[in-house]
Motif scaffolding. Structure first.
Motif, mmCIF file in Angstrom:
data_model
loop_
_atom_site.group_PDB
_atom_site.id
_atom_site.type_symbol
_atom_site.label_atom_id
_atom_site.label_comp_id
_atom_site.label_asym_id
_atom_site.label_seq_id
_atom_site.Cartn_x
_atom_site.Cartn_y
_atom_site.Cartn_z
ATOM 1 N N ALA A 18 -1.411 5.810 4.123
ATOM 2 C CA ALA A 18 -1.501 4.380 3.968
ATOM 3 C C ALA A 18 -0.581 3.585 4.844
ATOM 4 C CB ALA A 18 -1.130 4.055 2.543
ATOM 5 N N SER A 64 -2.923 6.687 -4.966
ATOM 6 C CA SER A 64 -3.871 7.084 -3.933
ATOM 7 C C SER A 64 -5.175 7.478 -4.562
ATOM 8 C CB SER A 64 -3.321 8.254 -3.122
ATOM 9 O OG SER A 64 -3.244 9.392 -3.919
ATOM 10 N N LEU A 89 -7.046 4.695 1.723
ATOM 11 C CA LEU A 89 -5.763 5.034 1.126
ATOM 12 C C LEU A 89 -5.830 6.429 0.537
ATOM 13 C CD1 LEU A 89 -2.986 3.712 0.401
ATOM 14 C CD2 LEU A 89 -3.993 3.193 -1.824
ATOM 15 N N ARG A 91 -1.981 4.931 4.375
ATOM 16 C CA ARG A 91 -3.199 4.870 5.187
ATOM 17 C C ARG A 91 -3.024 5.536 6.551
ATOM 18 N NH1 ARG A 91 -3.544 -0.328 2.642
ATOM 19 N NH2 ARG A 91 -5.332 -0.373 1.243
#
Length: 308
Positions: free
Chosen positions: A29, A59, A116, A121
């Motif tokens: 991310a 996530s 993500l 990312r």
């Protein structure tokens, strides 16, 4: 550039029964360049650590270690129309610097939408050709798709820089990519011999032991145990949605692999044992970098693993 290995994996439940092999090149991310586990000039010794940033966002994906496979070994700057581009061919020695890069898609335009995973990312890695100087950085992205990675002081030599990501739009949506470029750091580059394979190593007073004898191309479990002063460590804190982050580089070509523990995160009390399922596709020596967090501080242990 070789592109035949299948090293990367993103986390989700595997349907197959039994011990599934996972080799993940982390996608990640928009973190901050200061949110990194860079190891300035880290040699083959393991007595280095770096502070991690608190505050990780959730996530996508399933349990730690339950990842889907993605193609590529990270040794090319292009794959399926996606390209890692940068104007930087050299970086200065001995001081922190900013490495700027862009990922372009099949249409030739900079990619700005990234999925993500593992709270980030984009994951960015730096490793010298002799497998020293490991850095793991979470760069920041500008609105135009330009990423900036704050790279810590680099000793002279040839370095390979990896970008691991997953587009969330376009032709490559949902697919893991690991692309890399090389840069030169000018100066007298003394090569450090790779330490011999071992089953344990020291890092900041912690002892990290790896059990398992993987064979090339075959799924095999690895168990990592962490102790301090002869006592089991049970206070591992979540780091990137797992209790440990394990990165491996192959001696000779620096092909990159990332393995996640299958241990489920249940709070700030992980350890002392973490299990990994690994399938390292080629034989030879692999340099492993295990990152784990205790008391808000990130520690990195390095160890050479022999794969038959």
């Amino acid at each position: 550039m070789v592109t035949s290995y299948r090293f990367t994996a993103r986390r989700r439940g595997l349907a197959a029964a039994g011990a599934a092999a996972v080799l993940a090149l982390t996608s990640a991310a928009c973190g901050s360049s200061s949110d990194s586990s860079s190891m300035p000039g880290m040699g083959h010794g393991s007595k280095s650590s770096a502070s991690s940033s608190p505050g990780a966002s959730p996530s996508m994906g399933g349990m730690p270690g339950m990842d889907h496979m993605a193609s590529g070994n990270g040794l090319s700057d292009t794959q399926d129309g996606y390209r890692l581009t940068s104007k930087e061919a050299t970086l200065p020695s001995g001081k922190q610097t900013a490495y700027r890069f862009t990922v372009t898609g099949p249409d030739g335009r900079p990619v700005t939408g990234f999925a993500l995973d593992q709270t980030k990312r984009m994951h960015f890695y730096a490793i010298r050709s002799d497998l020293t100087g490991f850095q793991h950085i979470h760069p920041t992205m500008a609105a135009d798709g330009t990423w900036t990675a704050g790279v810590s002081s680099l000793p002279p030599g040839s370095w390979r820089l990896f970008a691991s990501f997953t587009p969330n739009t376009g032709a490559g949506r949902g697919k893991d990519f690991v692309l890399s470029r090389t840069v030169t750091v000018p100066g007298n580059a003394a090569r450090t011999p790779l330490p011999a394979p071992a089953t344990s190593t020291q890092a900041d007073g912690y002892t990290v032991t790896v059990k398992g004898e993987p064979m090339a191309g075959m799924a095999h479990p690895l168990t990592v145990s962490i102790t301090k002063d002869g006592k089991p460590v049970t206070g591992l804190e979540p780091y990137l949605d797992t209790y440990a982050h394990l990165t491996a580089f192959h001696e000779g070509d620096a092909a990159f692999a990332h393995l996640h523990p299958t241990t489920k995160v249940t709070g700030d009390h992980g350890g002392p044992d973490l299990t990994f399922h690994a399938e390292l596709p080629v034989s030879g020596n692999w340099r492993l970098f295990l990152q784990f967090q205790i008391g808000g501080k990130l520690h990195t242990a390095a160890l050479t693993l022999r794969v038959g």
